[in-house]
Design a protein around this motif. Structure first.
Motif, PDB file in Angstrom:
ATOM      1  N   MET A   1       0.159  -1.383  -5.803  1.00 37.94           N
ATOM      2  CA  MET A   1       0.537  -1.580  -4.398  1.00 37.94           C
ATOM      3  C   MET A   1      -0.665  -1.280  -3.503  1.00 37.94           C
ATOM      4  N   ARG A   2      -1.088  -2.277  -2.729  1.00 40.79           N
ATOM      5  CA  ARG A   2      -2.200  -2.118  -1.792  1.00 40.79           C
ATOM      6  C   ARG A   2      -1.634  -1.897  -0.390  1.00 40.79           C
ATOM      7  N   VAL A   3      -1.999  -0.772   0.219  1.00 33.72           N
ATOM      8  CA  VAL A   3      -1.466  -0.430   1.537  1.00 33.72           C
ATOM      9  C   VAL A   3      -2.621  -0.216   2.503  1.00 33.72           C
ATOM     10  N   ILE A   4      -2.505  -0.824   3.681  1.00 39.68           N
ATOM     11  CA  ILE A   4      -3.471  -0.626   4.761  1.00 39.68           C
ATOM     12  C   ILE A   4      -2.808   0.240   5.821  1.00 39.68           C
ATOM     13  N   VAL A   5      -3.472   1.317   6.208  1.00 37.81           N
ATOM     14  CA  VAL A   5      -2.979   2.191   7.273  1.00 37.81           C
ATOM     15  C   VAL A   5      -3.936   2.063   8.450  1.00 37.81           C
ATOM     16  N   VAL A   6      -3.404   1.703   9.609  1.00 36.42           N
ATOM     17  CA  VAL A   6      -4.218   1.542  10.815  1.00 36.42           C
ATOM     18  C   VAL A   6      -4.042   2.783  11.683  1.00 36.42           C
ATOM     19  N   GLY A   7      -5.123   3.542  11.850  1.00 37.74           N
ATOM     20  CA  GLY A   7      -5.095   4.762  12.649  1.00 37.74           C
ATOM     21  C   GLY A   7      -5.305   5.986  11.787  1.00 37.74           C
ATOM     22  N   ALA A   8      -6.425   6.701  12.011  1.00 31.80           N
ATOM     23  CA  ALA A   8      -6.770   7.864  11.182  1.00 31.80           C
ATOM     24  C   ALA A   8      -6.581   9.173  11.925  1.00 31.80           C
ATOM     25  N   GLY A   9      -5.544   9.227  12.787  1.00 35.39           N
ATOM     26  CA  GLY A   9      -5.136  10.507  13.348  1.00 35.39           C
ATOM     27  C   GLY A   9      -4.355  11.286  12.309  1.00 35.39           C
ATOM     28  N   ILE A  10      -3.672  12.332  12.740  1.00 40.84           N
ATOM     29  CA  ILE A  10      -2.967  13.164  11.764  1.00 40.84           C
ATOM     30  C   ILE A  10      -1.874  12.379  11.050  1.00 40.84           C
ATOM     31  N   ILE A  11      -1.164  11.492  11.760  1.00 38.94           N
ATOM     32  CA  ILE A  11      -0.074  10.751  11.131  1.00 38.94           C
ATOM     33  C   ILE A  11      -0.625   9.745  10.122  1.00 38.94           C
ATOM     34  N   GLY A  12      -1.570   8.912  10.544  1.00 41.75           N
ATOM     35  CA  GLY A  12      -2.124   7.916   9.629  1.00 41.75           C
ATOM     36  C   GLY A  12      -2.823   8.544   8.439  1.00 41.75           C
ATOM     37  N   SER A  13      -3.578   9.613   8.671  1.00 46.42           N
ATOM     38  CA  SER A  13      -4.300  10.268   7.578  1.00 46.42           C
ATOM     39  C   SER A  13      -3.341  10.913   6.590  1.00 46.42           C
ATOM     40  N   ALA A  14      -2.282  11.548   7.111  1.00 46.88           N
ATOM     41  CA  ALA A  14      -1.296  12.172   6.222  1.00 46.88           C
ATOM     42  C   ALA A  14      -0.578  11.123   5.381  1.00 46.88           C
ATOM     43  N   ILE A  15      -0.250   9.983   5.990  1.00 49.33           N
ATOM     44  CA  ILE A  15       0.404   8.897   5.248  1.00 49.33           C
ATOM     45  C   ILE A  15      -0.529   8.363   4.169  1.00 49.33           C
ATOM     46  N   ALA A  16      -1.784   8.122   4.523  1.00 43.20           N
ATOM     47  CA  ALA A  16      -2.749   7.599   3.553  1.00 43.20           C
ATOM     48  C   ALA A  16      -2.891   8.538   2.362  1.00 43.20           C
ATOM     49  N   LEU A  17      -2.968   9.828   2.633  1.00 36.32           N
ATOM     50  CA  LEU A  17      -3.133  10.804   1.553  1.00 36.32           C
ATOM     51  C   LEU A  17      -1.902  10.841   0.652  1.00 36.32           C
ATOM     52  N   GLU A  18      -0.709  10.805   1.241  1.00 35.74           N
ATOM     53  CA  GLU A  18       0.516  10.840   0.439  1.00 35.74           C
ATOM     54  C   GLU A  18       0.653   9.580  -0.411  1.00 35.74           C
ATOM     55  N   LEU A  19       0.342   8.426   0.163  1.00 36.34           N
ATOM     56  CA  LEU A  19       0.397   7.177  -0.608  1.00 36.34           C
ATOM     57  C   LEU A  19      -0.594   7.204  -1.767  1.00 36.34           C
ATOM     58  N   ARG A  20      -1.784   7.701  -1.502  1.00 33.82           N
ATOM     59  CA  ARG A  20      -2.799   7.762  -2.558  1.00 33.82           C
ATOM     60  C   ARG A  20      -2.367   8.737  -3.657  1.00 33.82           C
ATOM     61  N   ARG A  21      -1.775   9.855  -3.255  1.00 39.53           N
ATOM     62  CA  ARG A  21      -1.301  10.838  -4.228  1.00 39.53           C
ATOM     63  C   ARG A  21      -0.264  10.234  -5.160  1.00 39.53           C
ATOM     64  N   ARG A  22       0.498   9.271  -4.642  1.00 43.38           N
ATOM     65  CA  ARG A  22       1.554   8.653  -5.432  1.00 43.38           C
ATOM     66  C   ARG A  22       1.122   7.342  -6.074  1.00 43.38           C
ATOM     67  N   GLY A  23      -0.181   7.086  -6.088  1.00 42.05           N
ATOM     68  CA  GLY A  23      -0.712   5.995  -6.899  1.00 42.05           C
ATOM     69  C   GLY A  23      -1.008   4.700  -6.190  1.00 42.05           C
ATOM     70  N   ALA A  24      -0.772   4.613  -4.885  1.00 40.41           N
ATOM     71  CA  ALA A  24      -1.062   3.380  -4.161  1.00 40.41           C
ATOM     72  C   ALA A  24      -2.567   3.232  -3.937  1.00 40.41           C
TER      73      ALA A  24
END
Length: 367
Positions: A1-24
């Motif tokens: 699963m390829r996911v693009i997150v737009v916005g590297a504030g606390i919300i976008g960064s936290a989402i990106a990290l959680e998705l990566r932790r779960r294998g995306a």
């Protein structure tokens, strides 16, 4: 699963990290040279009860996020060796007038259903606990479960963790538009081409609406300017958050304190004005006049992305496949970050979440 997150504030960064932790496979895009400016320009309060003047449908989600914070902060420190200075030191919600005291005592009834250890504090006991408080206060509620983080260190830790996780992080790279084929969003256009993905998460704060308007998606978000002062050389240390109807004080590990915040309808203007300073000093006079002799070490300014009902947008956009929204957190972004990250990752990877996101339906203003 390829996911693009737009916005590297606390919300976008936290989402990106959680998705990566779960294998995306994750790409995080930030338009500014350094993401998280607005998130870092925050006092860092993690305070579900003192944030709201009444029992709200959003409270169960707030409490879920609060419960996640100790482990989340510890995981970030273990990954990055950056201490985000998570402190669960409680909050003293102060009544500045007898009317405030009546309102707070009424709130205490519903607060105790969620926080049994919340207590009413008479003025002498409040002053003994926090000597810098005004002698004119009419009482306070003590909320022992609330806490705070150092948002500058939190943003550094998140960006470091995202990069260590193997995600692609592009800063200074504005998202120009979303790419779609009929009703499926499949990428984000940047200056040098298109980044393709299976899902796109918009977490661009006050800049979110501009990306969604070309798709006909109505998600009203207004930037609200918030100015916070940093004070040093205090006459006495502050042990917990001091919150009131006129503002708040949040201690830092280095002995300084943050005083906030203005709420100004000023568009995208990031200036700190004399009027804003005057309001903060007036608030300080009412809450903790002893701090008027403290040294003003500086200020920070951020744009809080606020929605008409003051709840964020969180979930999938109706009518478009692969498009998700996590924006409009206003004054709740620091508090809501861990639970928001988990909820969005659940929705993208599992198609559902057990977290109570119903109050944050991103389609609620398009019906």
């Amino acid at each position: 699963m390829r996911v693009i997150v737009v916005g590297a504030g606390i919300i976008g960064s936290a989402i990106a990290l959680e998705l990566r932790r779960r294998g995306a496979e994750v790409t995080l895009i930030e338009g500014q040279a350094e993401g998280g400016h607005t998130s870092a320009a925050s006092a860092g309060m993690v305070n579900p009860f003192s944030l709201t003047p009444h029992e709200t449908p959003a409270l169960p989600f707030y409490l879920n996020s609060l419960q996640m914070y100790p482990e989340w902060a510890q995981q970030l420190q273990s990954l990055t060796h950056i201490d985000v200075e998570w402190r669960q030191g409680g909050c003293l919600r102060v009544a500045l007038t007898p009317a405030d005291a009546n309102h707070l005592s009424e709130n205490l009834e519903w607060i105790r259903r969620y926080e049994p250890n919340a207590t009413w504090v008479e003025p002498p006991a409040a002053l003994e606990r926090e000597p810098t408080l005004s002698h004119e206060i009419a009482g306070a509620i003590y909320l022992p479960s609330e806490g705070w983080v150092n948002t500058e260190r939190l943003m550094r830790a998140l960006h470091c963790a995202v990069q260590l996780s193997g995600a692609n992080l592009y800063t200074g790279t504005p998202a120009l538009c979303l790419e779609r084929l009929q009703n499926r969003v499949h990428g984000v256009r940047i200056a040098h081409g298109v980044i393709e993905g299976d899902a796109v998460v918009i977490a661009a704060g006050a800049w979110t609406s501009a990306l969604l308007q070309p798709l006909g998606v109505q998600t009203p978000i207004e930037p609200v300017r918030g100015v916070i002062l940093r004070l040093g050389d205090l006459p006495a240390p502050i042990k917990s958050i001091l919150s009131s109807s006129m503002g708040y004080l949040v201690p830092r590990a280095d002995g300084t304190v943050l005083m906030g915040a203005t709420r100004e309808q000023a568009g995208f203007d990031l200036r700190a004005t004399a009027e804003g300073y005057a309001y903060l000093l007036q608030s300080l006079t009412r809450i903790a006049p002893a701090l008027l002799h403290a040294t003003v070490l500086g200020h920070v300014v951020g744009l809080r992305p606020d929605t008409p009902d003051h709840h964020p947008y969180l979930g999938a956009i109706t009518g478009y496949e692969g498009l998700y929204l996590a924006a409009g957190h206003a004054y709740h972004g620091i508090l809501m970050a861990p639970a928001t990250a988990r909820a969005v990752a659940d929705l993208i990877l599992d198609g559902k979440t057990t977290l109570p996101i119903e109050p944050f339906d991103p389609n609620r203003f398009t019906r």
